[in-house]
Design an enzyme around this catalytic site. Structure first.
Site, short mmCIF file in Angstrom:
data_model
loop_
_atom_site.label_atom_id
_atom_site.label_comp_id
_atom_site.label_asym_id
_atom_site.label_seq_id
_atom_site.Cartn_x
_atom_site.Cartn_y
_atom_site.Cartn_z
N CYS A 1 -4.06 -1.79 -5.99
CA CYS A 1 -3.98 -3.25 -6.10
C CYS A 1 -5.14 -3.81 -6.92
CB CYS A 1 -3.96 -3.87 -4.71
SG CYS A 1 -2.69 -3.14 -3.70
N GLU A 2 -5.18 -3.51 -8.20
CA GLU A 2 -6.18 -4.02 -9.14
C GLU A 2 -5.51 -4.02 -10.51
OE1 GLU A 2 -9.55 -4.64 -8.59
OE2 GLU A 2 -9.73 -3.80 -6.57
N TYR B 1 -15.95 13.80 -15.43
CA TYR B 1 -16.01 12.44 -14.88
C TYR B 1 -14.62 11.95 -14.47
CZ TYR B 1 -20.55 13.06 -16.98
OH TYR B 1 -21.77 13.58 -17.33
N TYR C 1 -14.91 2.25 -18.15
CA TYR C 1 -15.47 2.27 -19.52
C TYR C 1 -14.45 1.84 -20.57
CZ TYR C 1 -18.51 5.75 -17.19
OH TYR C 1 -19.35 6.43 -16.34
N ARG D 1 -12.22 6.38 -15.38
CA ARG D 1 -12.81 6.12 -16.69
C ARG D 1 -12.13 4.99 -17.48
NH1 ARG D 1 -12.87 9.53 -20.29
NH2 ARG D 1 -14.78 8.75 -21.21
C1 LIG Z 1 -25.17 12.73 -17.06
C2 LIG Z 1 -26.34 13.50 -17.51
C3 LIG Z 1 -26.17 14.66 -18.28
C4 LIG Z 1 -24.84 15.13 -18.79
O1 LIG Z 1 -24.31 14.26 -19.74
P1 LIG Z 1 -22.98 14.65 -20.53
O2 LIG Z 1 -22.71 13.47 -21.37
O3 LIG Z 1 -21.91 14.89 -19.53
O4 LIG Z 1 -23.28 15.86 -21.34
C5 LIG Z 1 -27.30 15.38 -18.60
N1 LIG Z 1 -28.54 15.00 -18.20
C6 LIG Z 1 -28.74 13.88 -17.47
C7 LIG Z 1 -30.10 13.51 -17.05
C8 LIG Z 1 -27.64 13.09 -17.10
O5 LIG Z 1 -27.83 11.99 -16.38
#
Ligand SMILES: *Cc1c(COP(=O)(O)O)cnc(C)c1O
Length: 424
Positions: A344-345, A372, A317, A313
């Site tokens: 190595c990044e 995640y 992000y 993450r």
């Molecule tokens: C990723 C996703 C979620 C879950 O999102 P969160 O931010 O983890 O709550 C729910 N529905 C769909 C269609 C998604 O792609």
């Protein structure tokens, strides 16, 4: 009341177990989850929805570990899946297929086939081509596929661009000016049964207004469809509720559901939500050992044994995660450290410019790592995936064994010396 993940004295605890004990027994890097926190978050949703027809579908992609799914199955959860692999995980964990919704823009015919055979609750369809394919697959099987159509409401959820999904430029959903036509088509297809409407506008949402705006759009579509004789059974608002990583102030789960219910009014549509991050995000940490402290004229680096392959993450992000020593040190100097992995990044970091009192072999905890984290991990740099454990009061469950070299090369082959050239 004590929080399930907190320092008590100098030591970080997960429920009744110290992080130091887990590091000693399972090594590092290791993901550690608190069962109590997972249950608390799920029950916050559940308790708010007792008097409304509803289904809470945990988004498996946030953390698909079987033991995590097991906890949620025991709480009566439904599941939001995005692949056949996730479907099989839910079924393996004992989940009820009648509570599964299938999201995603690229479902293959073979995935549709497996999901139809399993009798899932609903396919969240994202395009006309997908609808046609689903109709053909279910026709061949002599089945009728329950569907919902995902609307792209073109709202800006003010989150990171990679996790905003409800804007016109995103690949997700059907634009609202095309959706009535698509519903009319779907309602005429023999092997499709129109059940609902859905959206999912993004992740890590801290402001509820874009969602409220989307609900209004969805309800207008529901009314327009009713006028045309198409009556929907459910409305699915996806997931996306944010959590506090640093100083974000998302609504609480209760306030979030309260706002949704008030927007739905006396509408008797069944409400589906698909929370992922808000169930598991703050329930997990990643523990990692400091290998080397490296000081240059520009920066101080703490090189740890977790890397971007374990926790992507920050690299993907630019996400900010709290990082703390599991055992507080006294009598050493605080310095500003960049916490980096061995990959190595230059994008391989867990945190920049953190003021910490640490020394080599100390163990650090990366907080809010439950969602995640492990689910996005990879074997980049031929690194074995981390172990995962769940703490349940005084008990530790090994939810996933640390990968071995044999796991790493599973399915790979050396060039076979005996293989013959193909005949021309
Ligand atoms: C990723 C996703 C979620 C879950 O999102 P969160 O931010 O983890 O709550 C729910 N529905 C769909 C269609 C998604 O792609």
């Amino acid at each position: 009341m004590t929080h399930p993940i907190e320092h008590r004295g100098n030591e970080l605890y997960i429920e009744s177990i110290s992080a130091a004990e887990i590091a000693k027994e399972f090594g590092t890097p290791t993901y550690v989850y608190s069962r109590a926190l997972i249950e608390e978050a799920f029950n916050s949703y559940k308790n708010m929805l007792t008097s409304h027809r509803s289904l809470i579908c945990y988004a498996v992609k946030a953390n698909p570990n079987l033991a995590v799914l097991d906890i949620l199955v025991q709480l009566g959860a439904g599941f939001d899946i995005v692949s056949e692999g996730e479907l099989k995980r839910v079924l393996t964990a004992g989940g009820d297929p009648g509570k599964i919704v299938f999201s995603g823009v690229g479902k293959t015919p073979s995935e549709m086939n497996t999901a139809l055979k399993s009798k899932i609750y609903c396919f969240n369809v994202e395009s006309e081509s997908e609808l046609n394919t689903l109709n053909e697959v279910s026709k061949k099987m002599g089945e009728i596929a329950p569907i919902s159509i995902r609307i792209n409401p073109n709202v800006n959820p003010t989150t990171h661009p990679y996790i905003a999904t409800g804007m016109r430029k995103n690949k997700f959903g059907v634009p609202k000016d095309e959706v009535i036509k698509l519903y009319e088509k779907a309602s005429k297809l023999k092997n499709i049964s129109v059940q609902g409407i859905d959206c999912h506008i993004g992740s890590q949402l801290v402001d509820i207004n874009p969602l409220i705006e989307s609900i209004q759009q969805l309800l207008e579509i529901v009314d327009e469809l009713k006028r045309r004789g198409i009556n929907l059974e459910h409305i699915n608002l996806g997931g996306g509720l944010g959590i506090t990583y640093r100083d974000e102030a998302p609504p609480s789960i209760s306030d979030y559901i309260r706002s949704i219910l008030s927007e739905l009014g006396d509408n008797n549509l069944k409400l589906i939500v698909e929370p992922g991050r808000s169930i598991i995000g703050n329930a997990g940490i990643l523990i990692t050992e400091v290998q080397y402290l490296k000081t240059t004229s520009h920066r101080n680096f703490a090189i740890v044994d977790a890397a971007m392959n374990d926790m992507l993450r920050p690299a993907l992000y630019d996400a900010w995660l709290e990082i703390l020593p599991i055992s507080k040190r006294h009598g050493i100097e605080h310095k500003t450290w960049d916490i980096v992995g061995p990959v190595c990044e230059s994008g391989d970091f867990l945190g920049h410019q953190r003021n910490l009192a640490i020394k080599e072999r100390d163990i650090l905890a990366v907080l809010s790592a439950g969602a995640y984290g492990s689910s996005m991990s990879s074997n980049y740099n031929s690194r074995c995936r981390a172990a995962e454990v769940i703490v349940d009061s005084e008990t530790i469950h090994l939810a996933r064994k640390r990968e071995s070299f044999n796991d790493l090369i599973l399915g790979e082959n050396l060039l076979a010396k005996t293989e013959k050239p193909r005949a021309k």
